[in-house]
Design an enzyme around this catalytic site. Structure first.
Site, PDB file in Angstrom:
ATOM      1  N   ASP A  49      -1.823 -10.220  70.125  1.00 45.19           N
ATOM      2  CA  ASP A  49      -2.425 -11.450  69.567  1.00 45.19           C
ATOM      3  C   ASP A  49      -3.059 -12.330  70.648  1.00 45.19           C
ATOM      4  OD1 ASP A  49      -0.276 -12.536  70.885  1.00 45.19           O
ATOM      5  OD2 ASP A  49       0.745 -13.272  69.084  1.00 45.19           O
ATOM      6  N   ARG A  50      -3.067 -11.828  71.879  1.00 42.43           N
ATOM      7  CA  ARG A  50      -3.653 -12.520  73.038  1.00 42.43           C
ATOM      8  C   ARG A  50      -2.866 -13.753  73.468  1.00 42.43           C
ATOM      9  NH1 ARG A  50      -5.675  -8.208  73.041  1.00 42.43           N
ATOM     10  NH2 ARG A  50      -7.847  -7.685  73.493  1.00 42.43           N
ATOM     11  N   LEU A  51      -1.760 -14.032  72.785  1.00 47.60           N
ATOM     12  CA  LEU A  51      -0.913 -15.142  73.239  1.00 47.60           C
ATOM     13  C   LEU A  51       0.096 -14.559  74.240  1.00 47.60           C
ATOM     14  CD1 LEU A  51      -0.426 -17.105  69.902  1.00 47.60           C
ATOM     15  CD2 LEU A  51      -1.904 -17.671  71.836  1.00 47.60           C
TER      16      LEU A  51
END
Ligand SMILES: Cc1cc2nc3c(=O)[nH]c(=O)nc-3n(C[C@H](O)[C@H](O)[C@H](O)COP(=O)(O)O)c2cc1C
Length: 196
Positions: free
Chosen positions: A174-176
């Site tokens: 989720d790129r977090l």
């Protein structure tokens, strides 16, 4: 990844990730080391991590190379290890010191004969007239040493990055991504989470 998932000692944590990488990545010990000129122009290249303990991260190279000359004037470096297979990155920054000659000699003795001759033959980072010059220099070194002992050149040895900071990064789809930074303070290592 939470703070609780990581060892409070960043060297122990890096060792654990290197062990994981050894089982998953073809070259777990490849790290990018960046050095800089006194006026702040950086240069970066891959070297092999050849030593790790509480004092820091060790790599070996030619002291007259571009990185060696930059370190002589600006003894500070940034290093990055990245293992695609694990979705992990480690960053390290710190002052750099030359490894003691006896320690360099001990490592030198483990290098294959051809690698020792290559270190003698290559004026690392200098311009060459052509491939022939390099091969000529190698043949010269091989003839000079014959079957005898190949001494450690004065222009070759180890550098130790004494870490002032670390960062452990893990990938998330989720790129977090997770980033946990360690900073050395007078009372020991302090940690904080950074935004990805
Ligand atoms: C996988 C890999 C490992 C390398 N390991 C080393 C090393 O341990 N020491 C070294 O001097 N150069 C190593 N090199 C070569 C360096 O990347 C670089 O070309 C060389 O050190 C000259 O850099 P400089 O001109 O910036 O000093 C390696 C290159 C690769 C791709």
């Amino acid at each position: 990844m939470d703070l609780a998932d990581l060892d409070p000692d960043p060297v122990a944590q890096l060792r654990a990730w290197l062990d994981d990488a050894a089982a998953a990545a073809p070259r777990p010990d490849a790290m990018v080391v960046a050095t800089a000129t006194p006026d702040g122009r950086p240069s970066a290249r891959v070297v092999l991590l050849r030593g790790l303990d509480e004092r820091g991260l060790v790599f070996y190279t030619n002291r007259e190379s571009r990185k060696g000359c930059e370190l002589a004037e600006s003894p500070w470096a940034a290093a990055v290890l990245h293992w695609w297979e694990l979705g992990r990155q480690v960053r390290v920054e710190g002052a750099v010191e030359e490894v003691a000659r006896e320690e360099s000699e001990a490592y030198w003795a483990t290098r294959p004969r051809a690698s020792r001759l290559a270190a003698w033959a290559s004026p690392q980072s200098s311009a060459l007239a052509g491939r022939d010059e390099l091969e000529g220099r190698y043949a010269e070194a091989a003839a000079r040493f014959g079957g005898g002992e190949i001494a450690l050149p004065v222009f070759w040895g180890g550098y130790r990055i004494a870490p002032a900071s670390f960062e452990f990064w893990t990938h998330r789809d989720d790129r977090l991504h997770d980033r946990i930074a360690y900073r050395l303070t007078p009372s020991g290592w302090e940690r904080e989470r950074l935004a990805p």
